[in-house]
Design a protein around this motif. Structure first.
Motif, mmCIF file in Angstrom:
data_model
loop_
_atom_site.group_PDB
_atom_site.id
_atom_site.type_symbol
_atom_site.label_atom_id
_atom_site.label_comp_id
_atom_site.label_asym_id
_atom_site.label_seq_id
_atom_site.Cartn_x
_atom_site.Cartn_y
_atom_site.Cartn_z
ATOM 1 N N GLY A 1 56.968 -44.824 40.658
ATOM 2 C CA GLY A 1 56.002 -44.917 39.581
ATOM 3 C C GLY A 1 55.597 -43.538 39.106
ATOM 4 N N GLN A 2 54.688 -43.502 38.151
ATOM 5 C CA GLN A 2 54.225 -42.252 37.566
ATOM 6 C C GLN A 2 52.705 -42.164 37.659
ATOM 7 O OE1 GLN A 2 55.707 -41.999 33.531
ATOM 8 N NE2 GLN A 2 57.770 -41.446 34.194
ATOM 9 N N ALA A 3 52.214 -40.938 37.639
ATOM 10 C CA ALA A 3 50.768 -40.705 37.651
ATOM 11 C C ALA A 3 50.484 -39.455 36.833
ATOM 12 C CB ALA A 3 50.249 -40.541 39.075
ATOM 13 N N ASN A 4 49.344 -39.449 36.148
ATOM 14 C CA ASN A 4 48.948 -38.307 35.326
ATOM 15 C C ASN A 4 47.875 -37.482 36.025
ATOM 16 O OD1 ASN A 4 50.666 -38.977 33.225
ATOM 17 N ND2 ASN A 4 49.123 -40.137 32.121
ATOM 18 N N VAL A 5 48.001 -36.183 35.910
ATOM 19 C CA VAL A 5 47.002 -35.233 36.392
ATOM 20 C C VAL A 5 46.629 -34.350 35.206
ATOM 21 C CG1 VAL A 5 46.536 -33.329 37.970
ATOM 22 C CG2 VAL A 5 47.914 -35.251 38.733
ATOM 23 N N THR A 6 45.353 -34.111 35.015
ATOM 24 C CA THR A 6 44.924 -33.267 33.902
ATOM 25 C C THR A 6 44.428 -31.925 34.417
ATOM 26 O OG1 THR A 6 42.696 -34.215 33.949
ATOM 27 C CG2 THR A 6 44.300 -35.254 32.484
ATOM 28 N N ALA A 7 44.556 -30.918 33.582
ATOM 29 C CA ALA A 7 44.123 -29.564 33.928
ATOM 30 C C ALA A 7 43.699 -28.862 32.651
ATOM 31 C CB ALA A 7 45.227 -28.791 34.631
#
Length: 316
Positions: free
Chosen positions: A296-302
């Motif tokens: 699966g995929q996951a988003n991380v923000t910065a």
């Protein structure tokens, strides 16, 4: 293409802040069989990992002795099929009822104690449940059950943004964005330390997990629209994808933005660049005849603070 001398000067990690997304769920692959283990894997905005049913690795001694069955390993003690783990990072749950706490309960089901790996039908079921003393007593974890369980996990590394061709972008000159190789790939590999990971019995049975950044969305912070950049594995001798034999106006890399105004009127004289980094996690079993299988995929923000200057010169 070549590596840029003094590459470390271009890594702006000192001003890069990692922000985790809000409530997230766990995306899991179907349970898999790897050697003497049954493993359930997960991926979320914090990282990825696996829970396996058969503890530390069994490594053959070379005398062709078959591995012991689960019943033999128990030595007459009762098999307790469930275990409570802490809730993985990144999972948000409502407040537990009074006097209880949330746990992730994993249960081995449809197992056969007279096999070395639980049998072909063995699989893991997970549930997030609130438990108090009574519920905890339903799923004890005596010391002799320790060899039947193992977990490993890996978190995403802090993103390190590279800006080319200069540390400080110039107005009307394309600025090219990429992540360092170290911050765009992470791998949990049992072959590197088979005693530490579960699911290793011989060179044809092991579990490897890998996370790769497959996409990065960049909001440049100057009022223009965000844009997406495809990511992937780059050659070791050209990790940033920038050809220093060509000027900024003749590059193949399309992950770029041209600032039309300097950041002089911004807070601290810098634009606030927002990044959304998409990780894709995959696993590899045995010799990998089937290749990497995505979970699966996951988003991380910065966010990145980036100065932009009026000067037209390319040097920096």
């Amino acid at each position: 293409m070549q590596n840029r001398v003094g590459r470390g000067l271009l890594v702006l990690s000192a001003v890069l802040a990692l922000l985790m997304a809000g409530p997230v769920t766990t995306a899991s692959a179907e349970t898999i069989q790897t050697g003497t283990s049954v493993c359930s894997m997960y991926v979320n905005s914090i990282g990825f990992g696996a829970y396996c049913s058969n503890g530390s690795a069994y490594i053959p001694t070379g005398n062709s002795t078959p591995p012991p069955t689960w019943r033999e390993r128990l030595g007459g003690k009762p098999f307790i099929p469930c275990r409570d783990f802490d809730i993985p990072d990144g999972i948000r749950l409502p407040k537990a009822p009074e006097g209880k706490k949330w746990v992730m309960r994993i249960t081995i089901t449809d197992y056969n104690l007279d096999t070395y790996d639980g049998g072909d039908n063995a699989h893991l079921e997970r549930a997030y449940v609130p438990v108090g003393p009574v519920e905890e007593a339903q799923c004890p974890f005596p010391n002799y059950m320790e060899p039947f369980w193992h977990q490993f996990r890996s978190s995403y590394p802090p993103p390190a943004l590279v800006v080319m061709p200069t540390f400080t972008p110039r107005v009307n000159v394309p600025a090219f964005f990429s992540l360092t190789a170290d911050s765009s790939k992470v791998e949990a590999d049992p072959k590197k330390d088979p005693g530490k990971y579960s699911g290793y019995i011989d060179p044809t049975h092991n579990l490897t997990m890998r996370g790769l950044v497959v996409e990065m969305t960049i909001d440049p912070g100057d009022g223009t629209k965000p844009f997406k950049c495809a990511m992937g594995v780059t050659p070791e001798d050209d990790p940033d994808g920038y050809d220093e034999t060509q000027d900024p106006f003749h590059q193949i890399n399309t992950c770029k933005h041209t600032y039309k105004r300097s950041s002089a009127n911004q807070p601290d004289d810098m634009y606030t660049v927002k990044l959304t980094i998409t990780w894709e996690v995959s696993y590899w079993v045995g010799k990998g005849q089937g290749g990497w299988q995505p979970i699966g995929q996951a988003n991380v923000t910065a966010v990145q603070r980036l100065p932009v200057q009026e000067a037209q010169a390319i040097g920096g």
